[in-house]
Design a protein around this motif. Structure first.
Motif, PDB file in Angstrom:
ATOM      1  N   PHE A  81     -10.851  15.921  23.613  1.00 28.38           N
ATOM      2  CA  PHE A  81     -11.157  17.286  23.198  1.00 28.38           C
ATOM      3  C   PHE A  81     -10.745  18.256  24.306  1.00 28.38           C
ATOM      4  CE2 PHE A  81     -14.180  14.497  20.993  1.00 28.38           C
ATOM      5  CZ  PHE A  81     -13.822  14.789  19.679  1.00 28.38           C
ATOM      6  N   LEU A  82     -10.796  19.522  24.016  1.00 30.76           N
ATOM      7  CA  LEU A  82     -10.281  20.522  24.954  1.00 30.76           C
ATOM      8  C   LEU A  82     -11.003  20.502  26.293  1.00 30.76           C
ATOM      9  CD1 LEU A  82      -9.817  23.540  22.499  1.00 30.76           C
ATOM     10  CD2 LEU A  82      -8.011  22.128  23.531  1.00 30.76           C
ATOM     11  N   LEU A  83     -12.319  20.338  26.266  1.00 34.74           N
ATOM     12  CA  LEU A  83     -13.113  20.401  27.493  1.00 34.74           C
ATOM     13  C   LEU A  83     -13.745  19.060  27.850  1.00 34.74           C
ATOM     14  CD1 LEU A  83     -14.834  23.897  27.022  1.00 34.74           C
ATOM     15  CD2 LEU A  83     -12.865  23.341  28.467  1.00 34.74           C
ATOM     16  N   GLY A  84     -13.086  17.997  27.469  1.00 30.98           N
ATOM     17  CA  GLY A  84     -13.597  16.687  27.880  1.00 30.98           C
ATOM     18  C   GLY A  84     -13.703  15.702  26.747  1.00 30.98           C
ATOM     19  N   SER A  85     -14.825  14.963  26.743  1.00 32.32           N
ATOM     20  CA  SER A  85     -14.994  13.870  25.786  1.00 32.32           C
ATOM     21  C   SER A  85     -15.963  14.215  24.669  1.00 32.32           C
ATOM     22  CB  SER A  85     -15.476  12.609  26.522  1.00 32.32           C
ATOM     23  OG  SER A  85     -14.489  12.183  27.444  1.00 32.32           O
ATOM     24  N   ARG A  86     -16.299  15.483  24.528  1.00 28.50           N
ATOM     25  CA  ARG A  86     -17.111  15.932  23.405  1.00 28.50           C
ATOM     26  C   ARG A  86     -16.574  17.279  22.932  1.00 28.50           C
ATOM     27  NH1 ARG A  86     -23.134  17.132  25.329  1.00 28.50           N
ATOM     28  NH2 ARG A  86     -23.214  18.098  23.262  1.00 28.50           N
ATOM     29  N   PRO A  87     -16.731  17.600  21.661  1.00 27.53           N
ATOM     30  CA  PRO A  87     -16.139  18.837  21.145  1.00 27.53           C
ATOM     31  C   PRO A  87     -16.966  20.066  21.495  1.00 27.53           C
ATOM     32  CG  PRO A  87     -17.277  17.692  19.384  1.00 27.53           C
ATOM     33  CD  PRO A  87     -17.356  16.795  20.587  1.00 27.53           C
ATOM     34  N   ALA A  88     -16.275  21.127  21.830  1.00 27.11           N
ATOM     35  CA  ALA A  88     -16.885  22.440  22.012  1.00 27.11           C
ATOM     36  C   ALA A  88     -16.546  23.295  20.798  1.00 27.11           C
ATOM     37  CB  ALA A  88     -16.358  23.084  23.289  1.00 27.11           C
ATOM     38  N   SER A  89     -17.153  24.455  20.696  1.00 27.12           N
ATOM     39  CA  SER A  89     -16.850  25.327  19.557  1.00 27.12           C
ATOM     40  C   SER A  89     -15.370  25.683  19.525  1.00 27.12           C
ATOM     41  CB  SER A  89     -17.713  26.592  19.611  1.00 27.12           C
ATOM     42  OG  SER A  89     -17.487  27.336  20.795  1.00 27.12           O
ATOM     43  N   LEU A 137     -19.862  10.679  16.135  1.00 29.07           N
ATOM     44  CA  LEU A 137     -19.692  10.744  17.587  1.00 29.07           C
ATOM     45  C   LEU A 137     -21.042  10.953  18.257  1.00 29.07           C
ATOM     46  CD1 LEU A 137     -17.525  10.889  19.890  1.00 29.07           C
ATOM     47  CD2 LEU A 137     -17.658  13.379  19.649  1.00 29.07           C
ATOM     48  N   GLU A 138     -21.299  10.213  19.325  1.00 30.10           N
ATOM     49  CA  GLU A 138     -22.553  10.368  20.066  1.00 30.10           C
ATOM     50  C   GLU A 138     -22.258  11.033  21.413  1.00 30.10           C
ATOM     51  OE1 GLU A 138     -25.396   9.960  18.793  1.00 30.10           O
ATOM     52  OE2 GLU A 138     -24.737   8.954  16.954  1.00 30.10           O
ATOM     53  N   PRO A 139     -22.430  12.343  21.518  1.00 31.52           N
ATOM     54  CA  PRO A 139     -22.082  13.056  22.747  1.00 31.52           C
ATOM     55  C   PRO A 139     -23.101  12.841  23.856  1.00 31.52           C
ATOM     56  CG  PRO A 139     -23.090  14.564  21.201  1.00 31.52           C
ATOM     57  CD  PRO A 139     -22.950  13.251  20.476  1.00 31.52           C
ATOM     58  N   ASP A 140     -22.641  12.996  25.080  1.00 30.95           N
ATOM     59  CA  ASP A 140     -23.486  12.862  26.264  1.00 30.95           C
ATOM     60  C   ASP A 140     -23.305  14.110  27.125  1.00 30.95           C
ATOM     61  OD1 ASP A 140     -23.806  11.841  29.302  1.00 30.95           O
ATOM     62  OD2 ASP A 140     -25.031  10.601  27.966  1.00 30.95           O
ATOM     63  N   SER A 141     -24.321  14.451  27.880  1.00 32.23           N
ATOM     64  CA  SER A 141     -24.244  15.646  28.723  1.00 32.23           C
ATOM     65  C   SER A 141     -23.180  15.520  29.804  1.00 32.23           C
ATOM     66  CB  SER A 141     -25.606  15.926  29.373  1.00 32.23           C
ATOM     67  OG  SER A 141     -26.016  14.819  30.167  1.00 32.23           O
ATOM     68  N   GLU A 142     -22.775  14.296  30.118  1.00 32.65           N
ATOM     69  CA  GLU A 142     -21.750  14.079  31.139  1.00 32.65           C
ATOM     70  C   GLU A 142     -20.332  14.116  30.569  1.00 32.65           C
ATOM     71  OE1 GLU A 142     -22.652  13.794  34.377  1.00 32.65           O
ATOM     72  OE2 GLU A 142     -24.659  14.210  33.580  1.00 32.65           O
ATOM     73  N   ASP A 143     -20.205  14.398  29.300  1.00 37.54           N
ATOM     74  CA  ASP A 143     -18.900  14.334  28.653  1.00 37.54           C
ATOM     75  C   ASP A 143     -18.029  15.562  28.885  1.00 37.54           C
ATOM     76  OD1 ASP A 143     -19.366  11.827  27.647  1.00 37.54           O
ATOM     77  OD2 ASP A 143     -20.001  12.507  25.662  1.00 37.54           O
ATOM     78  N   TRP A 144     -18.615  16.630  29.431  1.00 37.09           N
ATOM     79  CA  TRP A 144     -17.815  17.826  29.715  1.00 37.09           C
ATOM     80  C   TRP A 144     -16.988  17.622  30.986  1.00 37.09           C
ATOM     81  CZ3 TRP A 144     -17.971  20.692  25.585  1.00 37.09           C
ATOM     82  CH2 TRP A 144     -19.155  20.885  24.865  1.00 37.09           C
TER      83      TRP A 144
END
Length: 345
Positions: free
Chosen positions: A195-203, A246-253
């Motif tokens: 994703f654009l900002l890491g391993s989890r999607p942002a808006s 998808l299971e996001p994590d706070s460290e994914d950014w």
């Protein structure tokens, strides 16, 4: 404004902002009900006051008097949804990343739609495709006569609005070149980051997805271009349609200390195209000009002044001003070579 599940909205599969918001609702596990059709027709049938402007998607919320209120504009709606449904957030908690995400989301919504709108209503085969599919997406049981009437009506209306995004013979080469550069950058980016900002999607991912859902899956000309340049982007669009598993994590950014080189390139592209058009548009608006022109990357750009994008620029600056001074400096340092800082200083 009272927001409660299931969220009700009126949309069309041929609308990038419908696809943006439905994908986001799926990711956040927010129950929703979507009405496929034209917002005007639904609102008239139910005596609901129309928003200005009327767009896909139109969300139906309640006010304090329990009356249905029709609302459009995806970016503020996302912030309202995030305040109500806090899990699986699409807004980074890190203030620096939060601002970068806001800028990327606006770019996706406001420059990405230049790609989509231009390709959809520029070439005859794309015009014919869109004119046919859009009314059928709303109602697949139209008679041939009804379809012909609606096709002509939609095409006439949309071709009369191409000035909104600045699509014309003068701007066509720049739009086309910018599109090809962006998807080339995304091809490189998706090698390392999903994703654009890491391993989890942002808006911002959903903003990009909304436009790309059309460019990949709806309109013939850009679909061919993308498949020749970035099959990773084609795959990304298919995946991002539904990220409910998808299971996001706070460290994914990503870290806010240094940007990946591919993200730097995205901001560099923003600085070359989106930034000068936003600033020129603002200047024309402030001077009361109906239209403006400029030379961007050696190409002539001409379009009518668009008041809404002046608001977008004001909102970007408001987001930046909401940062602490050290956070502002960090943003400026990260954007230093991109040219994006011209929007905010």
């Amino acid at each position: 404004m009272i927001i409660k599940a299931p969220i009700k909205l009126i949309g069309n599969n041929g609308s990038p902002y419908t696809r943006k918001m439905v994908s986001l609702l799926r990711y956040k596990h927010i129950p929703y009900k979507i009405i496929w059709g034209e917002p005007e027709e639904y609102l008239d049938r139910h005596n609901i006051e129309k928003p200005k402007p009327i767009l896909h998607p139109t969300f139906l919320f309640e006010n304090s008097e329990n009356k249905i209120v029709a609302v459009t504009d995806s970016t503020p709606i996302i912030r309202k949804l995030e305040s109500k449904f806090k899990s699986r957030s699409t807004i980074p908690s890190n203030p620096v990343l939060r601002f970068l995400n806001y800028l990327l989301e606006d770019y996706g919504d406001e420059w990405g739609t230049k790609f989509m709108f231009h390709y959809r209503w520029y070439d005859d085969k794309d015009i014919d495709n869109a004119g046919t599919l859009l009314p059928l997406y709303a109602n697949s049981t139209l008679t041939n006569e009804e379809l012909s009437q609606k096709k002509e009506k939609i095409a006439d209306r949309q071709l009369g609005r191409v000035w909104v995004v600045g699509s014309n013979k003068k701007t066509a080469p720049l739009i086309d070149q910018s599109f090809k550069r962006v998807i080339s950058i995304l091809e490189d980016h998706f090698i390392t980051y999903p994703f654009l900002l890491g391993s989890r999607p942002a808006s911002a991912d959903f903003a990009f997805f909304g436009q790309l859902s059309q460019l990949v899956g709806f309109d013939p000309t850009p679909r061919s271009i993308i498949q020749n340049i970035s099959m990773r982007t084609v795959a990304w669009v298919g995946k991002t349609e539904d990220l409910s598993g998808l299971e996001p994590d706070s460290e994914d950014w990503i870290s806010d200390s240094v940007l990946p080189w591919t993200l730097k390139n995205i901001f560099g592209e923003i600085g070359k195209t989106y930034v000068p058009t936003m600033l020129e548009n603002e200047d024309a608006f402030n001077k009361g000009k109906e239209k403006w022109n400029a030379v961007i990357l050696g190409s002539e750009w001409e379009q009518r002044t668009f008041p809404y994008q002046v608001k977008c620029l004001q909102w970007i600056r408001k987001e930046f001003k909401g940062l602490a001074s050290n956070e502002q400096q960090k943003v400026l340092n990260l954007l230093e070579e991109s040219g994006c800082q011209k929007l905010i200083v």
